[in-house]
Design a protein around this motif. Structure first.
Motif, short mmCIF file in Angstrom:
data_model
loop_
_atom_site.label_atom_id
_atom_site.label_comp_id
_atom_site.label_asym_id
_atom_site.label_seq_id
_atom_site.Cartn_x
_atom_site.Cartn_y
_atom_site.Cartn_z
N LEU A 69 0.98 -1.36 0.02
CA LEU A 69 0.00 0.06 0.00
C LEU A 69 0.88 1.31 -0.05
N ASP A 70 1.99 1.24 0.49
CA ASP A 70 3.03 2.30 0.67
C ASP A 70 3.33 2.56 -0.89
N GLU A 71 3.59 1.41 -1.62
CA GLU A 71 4.17 1.75 -2.83
C GLU A 71 2.90 2.12 -3.68
N LEU A 72 1.84 1.66 -3.64
CA LEU A 72 0.49 2.26 -4.33
C LEU A 72 0.34 3.58 -4.01
N GLN A 73 0.47 4.12 -2.79
CA GLN A 73 -0.02 5.26 -2.30
C GLN A 73 1.24 6.40 -2.95
N TRP A 74 2.43 5.91 -2.98
CA TRP A 74 3.48 6.89 -3.77
C TRP A 74 2.96 7.02 -5.22
N LEU A 75 2.60 5.90 -5.80
CA LEU A 75 2.30 6.16 -7.22
C LEU A 75 0.72 7.19 -7.40
N LEU A 76 -0.10 6.64 -6.42
CA LEU A 76 -1.13 7.78 -6.68
C LEU A 76 -0.97 9.36 -6.41
N GLU A 77 -0.08 9.52 -5.22
CA GLU A 77 0.51 10.95 -5.07
C GLU A 77 0.94 11.38 -6.27
N ARG A 78 1.92 10.73 -7.01
CA ARG A 78 2.52 11.05 -8.20
C ARG A 78 1.58 11.66 -9.35
N ILE A 79 0.34 10.87 -9.31
CA ILE A 79 -0.61 11.21 -10.40
C ILE A 79 -1.54 12.32 -9.69
N GLY A 80 -1.39 12.68 -8.58
CA GLY A 80 -2.30 13.82 -7.78
C GLY A 80 -3.32 13.18 -6.90
N VAL A 81 -3.52 12.01 -6.71
CA VAL A 81 -4.44 11.49 -5.90
C VAL A 81 -3.89 11.28 -4.39
N HIS A 82 -4.42 12.18 -3.61
CA HIS A 82 -3.99 12.23 -2.31
C HIS A 82 -4.80 11.31 -1.29
N THR A 83 -4.24 10.21 -0.77
CA THR A 83 -4.99 9.46 0.13
C THR A 83 -4.39 8.77 1.27
N GLY A 84 -4.93 8.76 2.40
CA GLY A 84 -4.09 8.00 3.54
C GLY A 84 -4.20 6.67 3.32
N LEU A 85 -3.25 6.10 4.11
CA LEU A 85 -2.85 4.48 4.08
C LEU A 85 -4.45 3.91 4.58
N ASP A 86 -5.02 4.31 5.48
CA ASP A 86 -6.18 3.74 6.25
C ASP A 86 -7.35 3.91 5.07
N LEU A 119 -10.10 0.76 0.58
CA LEU A 119 -10.59 0.64 -0.87
C LEU A 119 -10.02 -0.95 -1.34
N VAL A 120 -8.87 -1.30 -1.00
CA VAL A 120 -8.20 -2.37 -1.50
C VAL A 120 -8.43 -3.69 -0.59
N GLY A 121 -8.65 -3.50 0.67
CA GLY A 121 -8.92 -4.53 1.62
C GLY A 121 -8.03 -5.33 2.16
N LYS A 122 -6.58 -5.03 1.59
CA LYS A 122 -5.45 -5.80 2.03
C LYS A 122 -4.32 -4.87 2.04
N THR A 123 -3.15 -5.45 2.55
CA THR A 123 -2.00 -4.70 2.79
C THR A 123 -0.98 -4.77 1.54
N SER A 124 -1.14 -5.52 0.65
CA SER A 124 -0.47 -5.53 -0.66
C SER A 124 -1.37 -6.16 -1.68
N LEU A 125 -0.96 -5.77 -3.05
CA LEU A 125 -1.70 -6.35 -4.33
C LEU A 125 -0.58 -7.37 -4.98
N ASP A 126 -1.23 -8.39 -5.51
CA ASP A 126 -0.29 -9.11 -6.75
C ASP A 126 -0.82 -8.55 -7.95
N CYS A 127 -0.18 -9.17 -8.89
CA CYS A 127 -0.58 -8.53 -10.31
C CYS A 127 -1.96 -8.34 -10.66
N ILE A 128 -2.71 -9.44 -10.44
CA ILE A 128 -4.03 -9.57 -10.68
C ILE A 128 -4.83 -8.38 -9.79
#
Length: 160
Positions: free
Chosen positions: A26-43, A48-57
């Motif tokens: 989620l930290d890596e995903l948050q980093w990406l989202l912030e780079r494209i202008g979407v600011h969201t907290g980890l909580d 939204l995601v329902g888990k702490t990490s995402l595989d490719c699918i």
């Protein structure tokens, strides 16, 4: 936001997966989202995601849901001009369902899903071999198959 193709998504996933473990945190995903202008907290992101990490699918599903929500928002702005679209949408979804329901039994199995995704070039070794997880997300009656209503919910990105 214009949709990215599968190759683009794979490249993004691989760049985000800095430690090469096949997961995007989620930290890596948050980093990406912030780079494209979407600011969201980890909580909020976790809810939204329902888990702490995402595989490719999972990453592809997350991206797809963002695109569909964006398109849905655009559609809502133009809803007065689209009175007959619900019938068209239902018809389009029924046609799409038939593409996946290879044996015509009224259900989409894991094997059928993987076969169609492979033919479309959307399934490869990067995404793993288990599509049961993909079906289980929207399989509300837990029979291991998607019926039309479950398929429709999946395509419309409703929460199972």
């Amino acid at each position: 936001m214009s949709p990215l193709n599968t190759d683009d998504l794979h490249r993004i996933f691989e760049k985000l997966d800095r430690n090469g473990d096949g997961l995007v945190s989620l930290d890596e995903l948050q980093w990406l989202l912030e780079r494209i202008g979407v600011h969201t907290g980890l909580d909020e992101l976790w809810s939204l995601v329902g888990k702490t990490s995402l595989d490719c699918i999972d990453f592809f599903f997350f991206y797809d849901s963002i695109i569909k929500q964006n398109l849905k928002g655009d559609d809502e702005e133009q809803s007065e001009d689209r009175e007959g679209d619900n019938d068209d949408l239902e018809s389009d979804l029924a046609k799409a369902f038939k593409v996946y329901d290879l044996n015509g039994d009224g259900y989409i199995s894991c094997e059928e899903l993987q076969s169609v995704l492979s033919r479309l070039g959307l399934w490869n070794a990067h995404c793993g071999k288990d599509c049961r997880r993909m079906i289980n997300v929207y399989d509300t009656n837990s029979d291991g198959l998607l019926d039309f209503e479950e398929f429709k919910n999946m395509m419309l990105v409703s929460n199972p």
